[in-house]
Design an enzyme around this catalytic site. Structure first.
Site, PDB file in Angstrom:
ATOM      1  N   HIS A 117      45.442  39.786  54.328  1.00  0.00           N
ATOM      2  CA  HIS A 117      46.705  39.359  53.716  1.00  0.00           C
ATOM      3  C   HIS A 117      47.922  39.905  54.471  1.00  0.00           C
ATOM      4  O   HIS A 117      49.037  39.834  53.964  1.00  0.00           O
ATOM      5  CB  HIS A 117      46.750  39.759  52.239  1.00  0.00           C
ATOM      6  CG  HIS A 117      45.801  38.954  51.394  1.00  0.00           C
ATOM      7  ND1 HIS A 117      45.389  39.328  50.129  1.00  0.00           N
ATOM      8  CD2 HIS A 117      45.167  37.778  51.646  1.00  0.00           C
ATOM      9  CE1 HIS A 117      44.551  38.422  49.643  1.00  0.00           C
ATOM     10  NE2 HIS A 117      44.393  37.485  50.540  1.00  0.00           N
ATOM     11  N   GLU A 212      36.123  48.115  35.823  1.00  0.00           N
ATOM     12  CA  GLU A 212      36.068  46.968  34.910  1.00  0.00           C
ATOM     13  C   GLU A 212      35.037  45.956  35.390  1.00  0.00           C
ATOM     14  O   GLU A 212      34.693  45.918  36.562  1.00  0.00           O
ATOM     15  CB  GLU A 212      37.421  46.240  34.884  1.00  0.00           C
ATOM     16  CG  GLU A 212      38.642  47.102  34.687  1.00  0.00           C
ATOM     17  CD  GLU A 212      38.808  47.550  33.259  1.00  0.00           C
ATOM     18  OE1 GLU A 212      38.231  46.878  32.372  1.00  0.00           O
ATOM     19  OE2 GLU A 212      39.503  48.555  33.037  1.00  0.00           O
ATOM     20  N   ALA A 228      37.115  54.178  42.378  1.00  0.00           N
ATOM     21  CA  ALA A 228      36.757  54.243  43.795  1.00  0.00           C
ATOM     22  C   ALA A 228      36.903  55.657  44.355  1.00  0.00           C
ATOM     23  O   ALA A 228      36.070  56.108  45.139  1.00  0.00           O
ATOM     24  CB  ALA A 228      37.634  53.275  44.581  1.00  0.00           C
TER      25      ALA A 228
HETATM   26  P1  OAD Z   1      43.935  42.928  41.376  1.00  0.00           P
HETATM   27  O1  OAD Z   1      45.161  43.626  40.836  1.00  0.00           O
HETATM   28  O2  OAD Z   1      43.721  41.517  41.020  1.00  0.00           O
HETATM   29  O3  OAD Z   1      42.634  43.712  40.932  1.00  0.00           O
HETATM   30  C1  OAD Z   1      42.523  45.111  41.037  1.00  0.00           C
HETATM   31  C2  OAD Z   1      41.117  45.506  40.630  1.00  0.00           C
HETATM   32  O4  OAD Z   1      40.989  46.897  40.845  1.00  0.00           O
HETATM   33  C3  OAD Z   1      40.788  45.256  39.154  1.00  0.00           C
HETATM   34  O5  OAD Z   1      39.539  44.601  39.063  1.00  0.00           O
HETATM   35  C4  OAD Z   1      40.697  46.668  38.565  1.00  0.00           C
HETATM   36  O6  OAD Z   1      39.722  46.776  37.527  1.00  0.00           O
HETATM   37  C5  OAD Z   1      40.273  47.463  39.774  1.00  0.00           C
HETATM   38  N1  OAD Z   1      40.623  48.890  39.727  1.00  0.00           N
HETATM   39  C6  OAD Z   1      41.657  49.495  39.090  1.00  0.00           C
HETATM   40  N2  OAD Z   1      41.645  50.830  39.316  1.00  0.00           N
HETATM   41  C7  OAD Z   1      40.578  51.059  40.117  1.00  0.00           C
HETATM   42  C8  OAD Z   1      40.038  52.240  40.716  1.00  0.00           C
HETATM   43  N3  OAD Z   1      40.578  53.446  40.529  1.00  0.00           N
HETATM   44  N4  OAD Z   1      38.916  52.129  41.480  1.00  0.00           N
HETATM   45  C9  OAD Z   1      38.348  50.903  41.674  1.00  0.00           C
HETATM   46  N5  OAD Z   1      38.831  49.769  41.147  1.00  0.00           N
HETATM   47  C10 OAD Z   1      39.932  49.847  40.384  1.00  0.00           C
HETATM   48  O7  OAD Z   1      43.964  43.147  42.964  1.00  0.00           O
HETATM   49  P2  OAD Z   1      43.230  42.338  44.101  1.00  0.00           P
HETATM   50  O8  OAD Z   1      41.868  41.916  43.692  1.00  0.00           O
HETATM   51  O9  OAD Z   1      43.386  43.131  45.341  1.00  0.00           O
HETATM   52  O10 OAD Z   1      47.397  38.868  47.361  1.00  0.00           O
HETATM   53  O11 OAD Z   1      44.149  41.073  44.204  1.00  0.00           O
HETATM   54  C11 OAD Z   1      43.905  40.143  45.195  1.00  0.00           C
HETATM   55  C12 OAD Z   1      45.191  39.614  45.771  1.00  0.00           C
HETATM   56  O12 OAD Z   1      46.051  39.118  44.747  1.00  0.00           O
HETATM   57  C13 OAD Z   1      46.058  40.630  46.473  1.00  0.00           C
HETATM   58  O13 OAD Z   1      45.672  40.869  47.806  1.00  0.00           O
HETATM   59  C14 OAD Z   1      47.407  39.992  46.454  1.00  0.00           C
HETATM   60  C15 OAD Z   1      47.420  39.520  45.017  1.00  0.00           C
HETATM   61  O14 OAD Z   1      48.282  38.518  44.770  1.00  0.00           O
HETATM   62  C16 OAD Z   1      48.380  38.739  48.255  1.00  0.00           C
HETATM   63  O15 OAD Z   1      49.270  39.553  48.378  1.00  0.00           O
HETATM   64  C17 OAD Z   1      48.248  37.526  49.089  1.00  0.00           C
END
Ligand code: OAD
Length: 237
Positions: A117, A212, A228
């Site tokens: 990204h 989650e 993590a």
């Molecule tokens: P999300 O905000 O959608 O998801 C974050 C995930 O991290 C969730 O499933 C949480 O449960 C998990 N989480 C939270 N705390 C955590 C921890 N301490 N250890 C492990 N996991 C944890 O973020 P992404 O999946 O990265 O795109 O989102 C994908 C994309 O959507 C991003 O790259 C961005 C956004 O729009 C762009 O910028 C193009």
């Protein structure tokens, strides 16, 4: 499956891959996109991270990025980032695919990273297309290129395609992985999420680390329900 058994598998891996998302940086203090702190002035990322939003109101989009840049500038990688950097030192075949634009994997010492990204620390001219690094915090709104064109964040927005070379390298890595760690991603943004299913279909042993349940949880070989920053050092330490 026991952590010890997964640890052994990781040690024996020939072509390991990790796919990381915002959750890996959560313990450093970067708000996730879909978590409770994901909103900025009541905007969702889908409202701001689009070419249409930038066209409509580039100053608003830049203000959001400026807020995120200043937040990220002040924080450090956490034990999860360091564990993956250590894993690469032990196994140079390791490929890290990240959806994160925060640069924390690089700060932790990872080198073989595919930032699908983009990076929040690069800017790109919408006129001449020139990309460059920019670490100004705060950034001048609206930032301009030497050619006079408006600069935009060097990240991929909703509705935009991933750079073809990065997409290709990611699918290659996923297709040839024998083990994949899927860490801190909600698994709802494509094509990133499909790298995990691609790896699974191609025969990799896929492990999810997330506190989650996600849409990927039911499709992987092992789910480690936890943070993590706690789990990765236990698997890789
Ligand atoms: P999300 O905000 O959608 O998801 C974050 C995930 O991290 C969730 O499933 C949480 O449960 C998990 N989480 C939270 N705390 C955590 C921890 N301490 N250890 C492990 N996991 C944890 O973020 P992404 O999946 O990265 O795109 O989102 C994908 C994309 O959507 C991003 O790259 C961005 C956004 O729009 C762009 O910028 C193009």
């Amino acid at each position: 499956m026991e952590l010890q058994a997964i640890k052994e598998r990781l040690k024996a891996a020939r072509s390991p891959v990790a796919l990381t998302g915002a959750g890996i940086s959560a313990e450093s203090g970067v708000p996730t996109f879909r978590g409770p702190d994901g909103l900025w002035r009541n905007f969702r990322p889908e409202d701001l991270a689009t070419p249409e939003a930038f066209e409509r109101d580039p100053a608003l989009v830049w203000e959001w990025y400026d807020w995120r840049r200043s937040l990220i500038a002040g924080i450090r990688p956490n034990p999860a980032h360091y564990a993956l950097a250590e894993f690469e030192r032990r196994n140079p075949a390791f490929t890290l695919i990240t959806q994160n634009v925060d640069g924390l994997h690089r700060s932790a010492g990872s080198g073989n990273i595919i930032e699908i990204h983009g990076s929040i620390w690069t800017v790109r001219c919408i006129e001449c297309g020139n990309s460059s690094e920019n670490r100004d915090v705060p950034i001048k709104i609206l930032p301009r290129c030497g050619c006079g064109g408006l600069l935009r964040p060097g990240v991929v927005w909703f509705g935009e395609a991933l750079p073809e070379d990065l997409l290709y390298r990611s699918f290659e890595a996923a297709s040839s992985a024998d083990i994949m760690l899927v860490v801190g991603t909600s698994g709802v943004v494509q094509p990133a999420a499909s790298f995990a299913t691609r790896a699974k279909d191609a025969g990799a042993f896929v492990i999810e680390i997330n506190p989650e349940t996600t849409p990927l949880s039911g499709r992987v070989d092992a789910v480690i329900q936890g943070r993590a920053g706690e789990m990765l050092p236990r698997l890789i330490g």
